[in-house]
Design an enzyme around this catalytic site. Structure first.
Site, mmCIF file in Angstrom:
data_model
loop_
_atom_site.group_PDB
_atom_site.id
_atom_site.type_symbol
_atom_site.label_atom_id
_atom_site.label_comp_id
_atom_site.label_asym_id
_atom_site.label_seq_id
_atom_site.Cartn_x
_atom_site.Cartn_y
_atom_site.Cartn_z
ATOM 1 N N ILE A 73 2.693 -5.803 2.485
ATOM 2 C CA ILE A 73 1.792 -5.042 3.351
ATOM 3 C C ILE A 73 1.179 -3.968 2.457
ATOM 4 C CG2 ILE A 73 3.696 -3.566 4.111
ATOM 5 C CD1 ILE A 73 2.269 -3.137 6.738
ATOM 6 N N SER A 74 -0.143 -3.831 2.499
ATOM 7 C CA SER A 74 -0.824 -2.874 1.629
ATOM 8 C C SER A 74 -0.438 -1.440 1.989
ATOM 9 C CB SER A 74 -2.340 -3.021 1.760
ATOM 10 O OG SER A 74 -2.771 -4.269 1.261
#
Length: 228
Positions: A73-74
């Site tokens: 997940i960024s």
């Protein structure tokens, strides 16, 4: 009330309320994110529900986190930045390539009328669907497939977001972008430097802005084949 919806309630007992506020004020506003719609969307989303239990304590730190299957997940700042670069209006229709955890998808869904998101890894798509359903999103449609080819039957799109790096803009995605639309993605072959770019479609041609250096997982599927 289930845990997902309870996490969205303004409750002083929410252990993530303070870290979420720090994320908004320090990591987003403090680094130049000014779009109030994006800040509001992310302030109201329980990011901790989109990550595995083992890393939940770090959900509001400004860094990427593993979500399984070699994917991440960024970091919140990159989610906000890419959302801001899309310049979304409430009536826009968005295509996202790389659903991942579904967190970026949820942010887009709070900014646009409809979001269509493709994930090549079925387990990730199924997990994202479960989280998004718990949060009662009605304007998101998910599909398992190769994002290189886009989602032609749902196009054209006002904006396209690619959340994995590729050496070039996939031609099918470019065809599905509406005239005047914006495409945001990291460009770079595996093992080389990546650049975050925004391409505007003007008279069918890309007007490209090179924005910053980034580090994303590679886009999988047909894009891995050499261009002819």
């Amino acid at each position: 009330m289930d845990a997902a919806r309870a996490a969205l309630q303004p409750d002083d007992r929410d252990p993530y309320r303070a870290p979420r506020r720090v994320m908004i004020d320090r990591d987003l506003r403090g680094r130049g994110i000014t779009n109030e719609r994006i800040l509001s969307a992310m302030a109201g989303l329980p990011r901790h529900l989109f990550v595995p239990d083992r890393v939940r304590a770090y959900a509001y730190e400004d860094r990427p986190l593993p979500i399984g299957a070699g994917q991440t997940i960024s970091q919140p700042y990159i989610v906000a930045l890419m959302s801001e670069l899309l310049e979304l209006k409430p009536a826009d229709k968005v295509l996202e390539i790389g659903t991942g955890s579904g967190y970026q998808t949820a942010v887009l869904a709070r900014l646009a009328a409809a979001v269509y998101s493709i994930e090549i890894l079925a387990p990730l798509s199924e997990r994202a669907r479960s989280t998004l359903d718990q949060l009662d999103f009605k304007n998101i449609e998910l599909k398992v497939g190769d994002g290189f080819y886009g989602w032609e039957e749902r196009g054209p799109f006002d904006a396209i977001l690619v959340t994995a790096a590729a050496p070039r803009i996939p031609e099918p995605l470019w065809r599905q972008l509406r005239e005047g639309g914006r495409l945001v993605m990291p460009l770079g072959a595996q093992g080389t430097a990546q650049r975050l770019i925004r391409a505007r479609k003007a008279d069918g041609q890309p007007v490209i802005e090179d924005l910053s250096g980034v580090l994303f997982v590679p886009l999988r599927g047909a894009v891995e084949k050499p261009a002819r």
